[in-house]
Every structure is written in structure tokens, then in C-alpha cells.
Design an enzyme around this catalytic site. Sequence first.
Site, PDB file in Angstrom:
ATOM      1  CB  SER A 133      16.698  33.683  40.744  1.00 23.87           C
ATOM      2  OG  SER A 133      15.823  34.800  40.773  1.00 23.87           O
ATOM      3  CD  GLU A 183      59.640  -2.169  -0.680  1.00 21.25           C
ATOM      4  OE1 GLU A 183      60.519  -1.684  -1.411  1.00 21.25           O
ATOM      5  OE2 GLU A 183      58.424  -2.034  -0.913  1.00 21.25           O
TER       6      GLU A 183
END
Length: 673
Positions: free
Chosen positions: A358, A88
Site C-alpha cells: 500500500s 638526524e
Amino acid sequence: MFRWSRLVQTLLSVLFLCFIVSAVALFALFLYLRAQSLPVTTVTQTSQIFDIHDEVIDSFHGTNNQNRHIVALKDIAPTLVQATLAIEDHRFYEHWGFDPRGMARAVLKDVKTLSKEQGASTITQQLARNLYLTHDRTWTRKIKEAMYAMQMEMQLSKDQILEQYLNQIYYGHAAYGIEAASLMFLGKSSKDLTLAESALLAGIPKGPKFYSPYLDMKNAKDRQKIILEAMVKYDYITQTEADQALHETLNIIPKKEEQSVEAPYFRDYVKTLAIDKLGINDTAFDAGGIKIFTTLDLTAQRVAEKAIAEQMNSKDELQVALIAIDPRNGYIKAMVGGKDYNTNQFNRVFATTRQPGSSFKPFVYLTALANHFTVLNQYKSEPTEFTYDDGKKTYTPNNFDDQYEKTEIDMRKAIAKSDNIYAVHTIIDVGADKVIEMAHKMGITSELKPLPSLALGTFPVSPFEMAGAFGIIANQGIKAETTAIIRIEDSQGHVLYEDEPEKQQVVEAPYTYVLTNLMQSVFEQGGTGYRVANIMKRPVAGKTGTTDTDSWMVGFTPELSTAVWVGYDRDRSINSLESRKAAPIFAEFTEGALSAVPPKLFEVPADVVNVYIDPVSGKLANDACPDSRMEAFVMGSEPTEYCAKAIGNEPTNKGNDHNNSSWWNNLKSWWND
């Protein structure tokens, strides 16, 4: 001759003046650029949620869907840095933000071809373009790009610019920055990249659609070769190293297809906690690079989802909720808020519109045990009309299917059989207000009213409340605050939040152990949970609960407290088959989640005694009463009389772990044995 001399002198003066003006202008520009702040930019980062083993539950990339994990330059493999510089901008550490020679070549080619196609941008210029500008191919943009590049070079070090660049550039497939790319393509951190891997990845930003190994491996390898040659040219590596790297086999991770999110209900709950209760803003959560470390165990979560999928029909409207908590620390280990998140995101774990039936009874019996009741308290199981409110009102409960023992039963049988008559007798005798007080201490925050029907779970609660409350019973009366988030870190690793566990003894341990011992009968022969007993391979206590619209199974081992609810969202009645789904989900989940954990007995507190009793008389058993069973009592509440005089010897009770007789009698008993 004189005229030409004057002309040359004038020309030189003009040129000198232009030089001075240009120098002053450049100096002024230098001072201006140095004084100006760079534009404010927001770089999004991927935020992540982790389970308790640091496995990723989900990632968030913000509204622009940028998958990015920022890392320091020192934490990036040197070979990746070198490969990037070589291809680059090999003069990166020499220029001032732009390369005059490169720009001159680009301009000449643009003029020659009457185009604007030549790039020749330095790394600094590329970073400036990505941060502050568009990608339009215009000379105006290029001039601005150069200006910003110069400004960045004045205000940032070369290493800072390079670090930002490597965290900013696009590698394709929503991956921004080298760390995200390395994790996506190779399944490893960028600090661990080899030379071959570095050269491959460094080639992708030139054209992610052309050089991505997911899209064209040949192009990617060709680009890798070019980069390796550039690294040799600029003396980063030798030709031998380049040749070796070129022939290295690369382990590219297969591209992940779109998957359904793991633990989505828990994920949403964590987000709500982080934003509403802990002050993490939406932006930071979605794209601030934060890391949230949670209590969830993805292994247990997957077991829960599998157990639910096996029991639930995906086509009907029957719904489900499951939450599992480690009672020892309050950590949420699994959470399923419905059978299909994609079609309905409502989290039923927190729905407080469900009658527990219950499964509420343990709060009644725990209150009774803490108020001088024992397992030996007996009531007759038969149709009964109860009066309350000073005799002004009556209440007539029924047992399931109108099944009654038609005789006196004790607390163990009442719990195992889920006898409603016994439960209502108990709440009336012990006091409904005391039961409500106990339930609130156990973490039930829903509204409860002091009515006889409270014993049968007629007031709605949530699975979240039930799992936490049963966890206290499992944890010997110690309440560990239910927790989902252990720690939150920002993108730099600084701790934003850390859980500070709170534990409180809300019930004395002997009472919770005695109740636990009784609740184990639910899974024994004759108990309401016996049909799943063959699945359970470890000690477990629990309670079923069934109403016209709801089915529950809430239970625990020493390591896990789990609540399972099954029913319809709109209070539609459930049939007998649907009411049987909660228990197998509970059993399959509990065994699967704890498959790697050896079975463990519930720990017996110091102030508990275990003695053999005669079920008929409720007294201590000896040889004269052969049909005995062992029962646990809070010390001092156990019976002291024997059912009958022992045959041929003094009364003995070999099951008493805390015998009240003298050491001499203990010694004689041992000798006789």
C-alpha cells in the site's frame, strides 16, 4: 741523489695523473648522475570519505596499509623541522647528500668491529633508502645509497628533499609521514605542533617500537630530552626553552582500537559511484590521497543504526533497509542496507525485489488529483469484483483482515485506513497507464504493468526509489536528483568532480500539497500509522505498506524523506509482529535525526484553498452542518454549494482561505464576526 729526484718526479707525475683521471672520472660520474632520471616511485597516501560536516566516515590506506597525508614543508611546524634536523642531520643544508666525515667515522668503526652496523646516513640518504633500496646492512647498499643521494641533491632542492623525507618516514602504528603521526598521537595537524610535541615526535623514527609513546612513554620522554639538548647545541632554541618544553604536559590521544566502519553500506555505495560513474580509478580511490565529500550526516546515520538495533533481533534472519533523503536538495542523509554489515554486505536499499504494498498508493492518488479527482470522490468499501481488459478479466482484492467500512468513503479515509477497494476503483477510473507515467516521472524506474493490482503495490521497487519519489511530494513537486557525492579533490586539493544539482518541476505543487495533507491522516487516530503517533512531535505525512513478505513505512517531513523496509531476503513470509517493525524504526529515526530542527508545517502553495466541508454530503459546511472538517483543494476544484441553508444568516465558510465571494461579503463577514 739524481735517482731519488727522478723517482720523486715520477711519483708526482703518477699522482698528478691519478688526480686528473679521478677528476675526469668524478666529472663523468657527475654528468652521468645528473643526466639519469631518478627511479619512478609511487608514494601511497590515505584517501578519505567525509560526511557533510567534514567528519571522517572512513579512510583507505592501500594494499600496503600506509596511513599517510602529504603536506607541504611550509605547513609543518618549524620546531618539528628543527628538531628533526638537530637529531638526524644538523649539517643537512651544508653537505651534498652524504657527510664524508660521518661516513669515515662509520667505516672506521665498521672495520674496527668487523661489522656493518654504523649508519651515519644523512636525511638525503635515508630518503633514498626508503624510496629506492632495501634496508639490508651491506656496503654495496650504502654505496648505492650515497649515489642516489648525490643524484637527488643534483635534481632536487634541499627543501624538496626535506619535505619528501618528512612525508615518507615511518612513525609506527602504520603512520607514515609527520602529518599522519601528528594526527594519530596528538589529534592535531603538524602545523600546530608545539616545541615539546615536535621534540617527542622527532624522536620516534629512530625506533618506533622503542620510542612510541603508545608503547613506552618513558623511552619517548628520554628521547625527547636528547633532542631538546641537540636543539640547544645547534642553536635552534635556548636552554630555558628546552627546560620548559621538557616539563610541558603532553596530551597523547589514546590509541584507537579496531572499530567497525561507520556507514559501511553508504561507504561502499560511494566507492561504486566514484569508480564506475565518475571515473576515479581503484588505485587513486584506495591510496591516492583523494578526499570525497559526501552528503551523509553521521549524526543522522547513528540515529538510524540505533533505531534499527532497538527493533531488530540480531540472531534471526529478518532484514531491514533504511534510506533518508533531504527532499530539498536530494542529499542522502542516512543509509542502512542491512542489520549487520559484517555478516552480509548486500545493500538492500537498492534491492528491486520488494513489493511496496500500500505504500505505492500515493502514486495512484497523486495521479487522480492531477486528473480532476478530489478528496470528495467516494467509493463503497465492500468486497468487489472488478473487470478489466474490456471485460475479459476479473480481479477481486481484499482489505486487510477482510475489514470493510460497508459504506461510501472518501479519499482521506481511504488513505488513512489503506482501503484496497477504494484504491482499485481509483486506478481503474483514472487509468493504470497514467499511474505508471506518474510513477516514472517521480523516479520509479522498476518495471510496472498496467494492471488493477498495481494500485496495491504488487510490482517490486527499491527503498532507494521510494524515498526519492516521496521526497518529490514533500518538495512541492520538485524533483532534486538523489545525490551522495558533493565534491572529490585530489591530494593537492584540486577538484576532480563537483556535483551540479539538477532540479525539475515534475508535478504541480498544489496536487502534491493536497496529497501531503491527506497522507498526514495516516498518523491520526484510525490511521495505519497511528500507533507511532506518540513518537512523532512534528507534522509528518506517510504511507504504510504490508504484503505477505514485506513491511514498509515511507514518509516525510519538509526536511526528510525516509523509506524503511523490513522482510526476509528469500521472500519468506513475515508474521504480524514482524510487519509492525518498520513504522517505529521510521518514527524513532525521523524524530532523532531532526531533534535539533524545530517542527515545521508543510508550506501551502498559492493555488490551494482550505475550506470546511460536510463529510456526509461533500458540500461546503456552515452552521447547519456542525460535523464538518477542513479539507485542502486545488483552487477551482473545491465545492461551491452548501450542505444546507445557514441558520439565521447567509451561508458562511470561515475556513476558506481563498473565499470566492466579493470583497463586500468578506467585509460583512468580518463585521459580523
